[in-house]
Structures are given as C-alpha cells and as structure tokens.
Design a protein around this motif. Structure first.
Motif, PDB file in Angstrom:
ATOM      1  N   UNK A 165      69.423 -20.301  58.858  1.00 51.44           N
ATOM      2  CA  UNK A 165      68.643 -19.116  58.504  1.00 51.44           C
ATOM      3  C   UNK A 165      68.437 -19.109  56.993  1.00 51.44           C
ATOM      4  N   UNK A 166      67.270 -18.671  56.571  1.00 52.21           N
ATOM      5  CA  UNK A 166      66.946 -18.626  55.147  1.00 52.21           C
ATOM      6  C   UNK A 166      66.548 -17.211  54.765  1.00 52.21           C
ATOM      7  N   UNK A 167      67.139 -16.714  53.697  1.00 53.14           N
ATOM      8  CA  UNK A 167      66.679 -15.464  53.101  1.00 53.14           C
ATOM      9  C   UNK A 167      65.918 -15.821  51.834  1.00 53.14           C
ATOM     10  N   UNK A 168      64.596 -15.660  51.885  1.00 53.60           N
ATOM     11  CA  UNK A 168      63.776 -15.861  50.695  1.00 53.60           C
ATOM     12  C   UNK A 168      63.773 -14.565  49.898  1.00 53.60           C
ATOM     13  N   UNK A 169      64.235 -14.637  48.656  1.00 50.74           N
ATOM     14  CA  UNK A 169      64.288 -13.452  47.808  1.00 50.74           C
ATOM     15  C   UNK A 169      63.042 -13.428  46.920  1.00 50.74           C
ATOM     16  N   UNK A 170      62.104 -12.565  47.287  1.00 49.92           N
ATOM     17  CA  UNK A 170      60.867 -12.412  46.541  1.00 49.92           C
ATOM     18  C   UNK A 170      60.981 -11.298  45.535  1.00 49.92           C
ATOM     19  N   UNK A 171      60.004 -10.390  45.513  1.00 48.22           N
ATOM     20  CA  UNK A 171      60.014  -9.310  44.524  1.00 48.22           C
ATOM     21  C   UNK A 171      59.069  -8.194  44.927  1.00 48.22           C
ATOM     22  N   UNK A 172      59.445  -6.973  44.604  1.00 53.22           N
ATOM     23  CA  UNK A 172      58.556  -5.842  44.773  1.00 53.22           C
ATOM     24  C   UNK A 172      57.369  -5.898  43.824  1.00 53.22           C
ATOM     25  N   UNK A 173      57.422  -6.802  42.833  1.00 51.60           N
ATOM     26  CA  UNK A 173      56.303  -6.973  41.907  1.00 51.60           C
ATOM     27  C   UNK A 173      55.046  -7.484  42.607  1.00 51.60           C
ATOM     28  N   UNK A 174      55.196  -8.058  43.784  1.00 48.35           N
ATOM     29  CA  UNK A 174      54.038  -8.649  44.474  1.00 48.35           C
ATOM     30  C   UNK A 174      52.978  -7.614  44.831  1.00 48.35           C
ATOM     31  N   UNK A 175      53.345  -6.334  44.880  1.00 49.68           N
ATOM     32  CA  UNK A 175      52.394  -5.298  45.282  1.00 49.68           C
ATOM     33  C   UNK A 175      51.416  -4.920  44.173  1.00 49.68           C
ATOM     34  N   UNK A 176      51.728  -5.230  42.947  1.00 47.91           N
ATOM     35  CA  UNK A 176      50.775  -5.038  41.878  1.00 47.91           C
ATOM     36  C   UNK A 176      50.773  -3.675  41.224  1.00 47.91           C
ATOM     37  N   UNK A 177      49.572  -3.127  41.026  1.00 43.26           N
ATOM     38  CA  UNK A 177      49.394  -1.932  40.215  1.00 43.26           C
ATOM     39  C   UNK A 177      50.005  -0.687  40.853  1.00 43.26           C
ATOM     40  N   UNK A 178      50.061   0.387  40.047  1.00 48.45           N
ATOM     41  CA  UNK A 178      50.770   1.582  40.494  1.00 48.45           C
ATOM     42  C   UNK A 178      50.032   2.302  41.621  1.00 48.45           C
ATOM     43  N   UNK A 179      50.850   2.963  42.419  1.00 44.87           N
ATOM     44  CA  UNK A 179      50.391   3.705  43.585  1.00 44.87           C
ATOM     45  C   UNK A 179      51.288   4.930  43.676  1.00 44.87           C
ATOM     46  N   UNK A 180      50.712   6.076  43.892  1.00 41.66           N
ATOM     47  CA  UNK A 180      51.504   7.306  43.836  1.00 41.66           C
ATOM     48  C   UNK A 180      52.504   7.422  44.988  1.00 41.66           C
ATOM     49  N   UNK A 181      52.184   6.841  46.129  1.00 44.27           N
ATOM     50  CA  UNK A 181      53.156   6.801  47.219  1.00 44.27           C
ATOM     51  C   UNK A 181      53.903   5.467  47.172  1.00 44.27           C
ATOM     52  N   UNK A 186      51.455  -3.206  52.874  1.00 50.63           N
ATOM     53  CA  UNK A 186      50.495  -3.138  51.777  1.00 50.63           C
ATOM     54  C   UNK A 186      50.084  -4.536  51.316  1.00 50.63           C
ATOM     55  N   UNK A 187      48.862  -4.624  50.804  1.00 43.45           N
ATOM     56  CA  UNK A 187      48.363  -5.900  50.297  1.00 43.45           C
ATOM     57  C   UNK A 187      49.199  -6.388  49.120  1.00 43.45           C
ATOM     58  N   UNK A 238      56.087 -16.062  48.883  1.00 40.70           N
ATOM     59  CA  UNK A 238      56.246 -15.131  50.008  1.00 40.70           C
ATOM     60  C   UNK A 238      55.327 -15.550  51.152  1.00 40.70           C
ATOM     61  N   UNK A 239      54.061 -15.844  50.834  1.00 40.44           N
ATOM     62  CA  UNK A 239      53.107 -16.274  51.855  1.00 40.44           C
ATOM     63  C   UNK A 239      53.475 -17.637  52.441  1.00 40.44           C
ATOM     64  N   UNK A 240      53.962 -18.524  51.601  1.00 43.50           N
ATOM     65  CA  UNK A 240      54.433 -19.822  52.091  1.00 43.50           C
ATOM     66  C   UNK A 240      55.575 -19.625  53.091  1.00 43.50           C
ATOM     67  N   UNK A 241      56.479 -18.693  52.778  1.00 44.57           N
ATOM     68  CA  UNK A 241      57.610 -18.418  53.675  1.00 44.57           C
ATOM     69  C   UNK A 241      57.122 -17.903  55.022  1.00 44.57           C
TER      70      UNK A 241
END
Length: 320
Positions: A107-123, A129-130, A145-148
């Motif tokens: 089993x593999x846990x790929x550790x990505x980032x919340x940075x992938x979501x980009x610009x600010x969003x109020x919610x 999300x894209x 992330x997409x490769x995984x």
C-alpha cells in the motif's frame, strides 16, 4: 509489518518513523541527507535515482510505503522550479515504476498538498474541487496527485492520496511561519530585543499540529480507500496574527514591536484557505486532538531548548 518512508529525514518523516516504531513496525527510509533517527534502517538515496530506489525496495519488500519525498518550502519552488518538478513528479514516477517492476503488493500513501486547489475560496475546499495550482510547488504536487490516481486506475496499484494543509510543531524548520516566529521569540527572550519581523499576518490558513497529521496518515493507511484523495485539515482557518499572538502570550516579552519585512511577503498570497476534512473523518474516524495553543507552547519550548543547546549555529537548524 515493514514500512518504507521516502523523505524520511524531513520534519514529518522523522516524527512518522517514531510513531510507526511505537506501533511495532520495522521501519526503513531513504532521503538525500541522513536522518538522526537510530532505530530505522536508513538508505542514502535520491528519489529520482531509479536503480537505487528499485534496489532498496527489492531489499526491503515493504508492506507500506509513505511517500513524503520533496521539499515543501513554496518560495524555493519559484527559483528551483525544474528541481521541484523533477523531485516531486519524476520521483513519484520512479517510485511507482519500481513497485510495478518488482511486482510488490504494498500500500502506498502519496502525500500531496492542499496547495493543489489554488486560489482562495470562501468555503472550505473538498476533494471534488478542481485542482488549480498557483505556484510551482503546487503544480508539481497536483501533477503527482494525478499520476497517483492514474496508476491506481490503470495498474490497480493500492495508492491513497493525502492532501495535507498547513501543519507545524516542534522540530519544524524556521523557514516556516510558526517555527520562524517561535525561533525569533526564543532569541528575543535571551538577547533582549523587542522587534519581531513578520510577513503578511492578515491571511487565514488551515493549521494542524504535525502530530495530528501523522496520526491521520496512519489511519489513512489502515482505513483509507485505494484510489481516493483525502484532505488532512482542520476546516477551521485561523489568522496568522492569531498564531503569533498565541506564541507571544506564552512568552516573557512585554509589548514587542511587530515589523513587516518586505522579503517575507509571498509572490502570491491568497486571503483564506481551508480544507473540508469530512471525508477523512467519515472514512477513518480521525479527528484532531491537539489544540493550536498547545502546539504553539510546545513549539516555543522546543526553540528555547534549542537555543540553550546549540545557540545561533544556522547550519544546525532543523530542516524540512
């Protein structure tokens, strides 16, 4: 159980290795620089060195792989963009191809980032999300992330994707905001200075204690669904100024001057970013247990102890 950690000498890798050992694992790890941890099998290796990575995996035959390799300091990705993409994207490909070639059922846990979501969003961002990365580090993590996801769908590899948001705690590099504040404050307590340098403290970020993040990784490896992505977050954005005030409230400083330093300002600095952790909670039963005030106290105490033992030798600072 045998666990392999890529990027084992980093901030999270060090703590993760300790937690796995506590849970009875046989732990191995590799990274470009040596780890100080004495109870693991360490291998010097660059994640992009395919022959070395393959040889290590062949030797260890791991049941679980925690893939953490790659610098997480966003500003450096602007000046080292090629290296950032090479380590994170090509390194991930090297790892997955080694697993495939050796036919290791791990089993593999790929550790990505919340940075992938980009610009600010109020919610809060959720996993549906894209991905709209707005800096080179985020772009590299989004690609990996997409490769995984593709390797799960195409080859049936047992890969789970974690998307951690900000996290901090003792032993974090002073390149990062909370640890930098704590380091400055610990020095000010000793030398009598009364001015702390900051960047933009009027933004909101989603912060967790690194110990809660490590617990989330263990639960994801045990209960997470293959092919799925999970935010590792608090869902409670906090102003950076609040974190600074928490640190100052536990210090001996009286009415310090807070000075904005231009060099500390980010190229792009969104107003607010938070992650919805509903999916992680539902699938694994995880929940954060450490309050940020406790985290800040522990972080400041770490730097106080560090200053007492090492002083101002920058070469000895903890690294990401």
């Amino acid at each position: 159980m045998k666990a392999l950690i890529t990027g084992v000498s980093g901030f999270v890798g060090t703590l993760l290795s300790e937690k796995l050992i506590e849970n009875g694992y046989e732990v191995s790890g590799f990274s470009r620089r040596a780890t100080s941890h004495k109870n693991i099998e360490y291998y010097p290796c660059d994640i992009t060195d395919s022959s070395n990575v393959e040889e290590i995996i062949r030797k260890i035959q791991p049941d679980e792989i925690y893939h953490l390799a790659g610098s997480s300091f966003i500003p450096s990705s602007y000046t080292n963009t090629m290296q950032t993409y090479d380590t994170i994207v090509n390194g991930t490909l090297v790892l997955y191809e080694a697993i495939r070639k050796l036919d290791i059922d791990c089993k593999v846990l790929f550790v990505g980032s919340g940075e992938v979501y980009g610009e600010d969003k109020r919610s809060s961002y959720n996993e549906g999300d894209l991905l709209q990365p707005s800096n080179p580090y985020a772009g590299a993590k989004a690609s990996a992330d997409l490769i995984s996801e593709q390797y799960f769908k195409t080859f049936g590899m047992r890969i789970i994707r974690a998307r951690p948001f900000n996290h901090t705690g003792p032993k974090q590099s002073p390149h990062f905001v909370c640890s930098n504040f704590a380091k400055q404050i610990s020095e000010m307590e000793v030398n009598g200075d009364n001015c702390i340098s900051v960047g933009n403290i009027n933004v909101q970020r989603d912060f967790l204690d690194v110990r809660d993040v490590v617990n989330a990784y263990l639960k994801l490896m045990k209960y997470g669904e293959n092919g799925e992505a999970y935010n590792v977050s608090s869902n409670k954005p906090v102003f950076i100024s609040e974190l600074l005030n928490m640190l100052l409230s536990t210090s001996s400083l009286k009415d310090p001057i807070i000075e904005i330093e231009a060099v500390r300002l980010r190229v792009k600095d969104v107003a607010i970013k938070a992650g919805d952790n509903t999916k992680l909670r539902l699938h694994t039963g995880w929940k954060p247990e450490i309050q940020l005030l406790e985290t800040m106290k522990d972080l400041l105490d770490y730097w106080r102890d560090y200053q007492a033992q090492v002083g101002d030798d920058k070469d000895e600072y903890p690294r990401t």
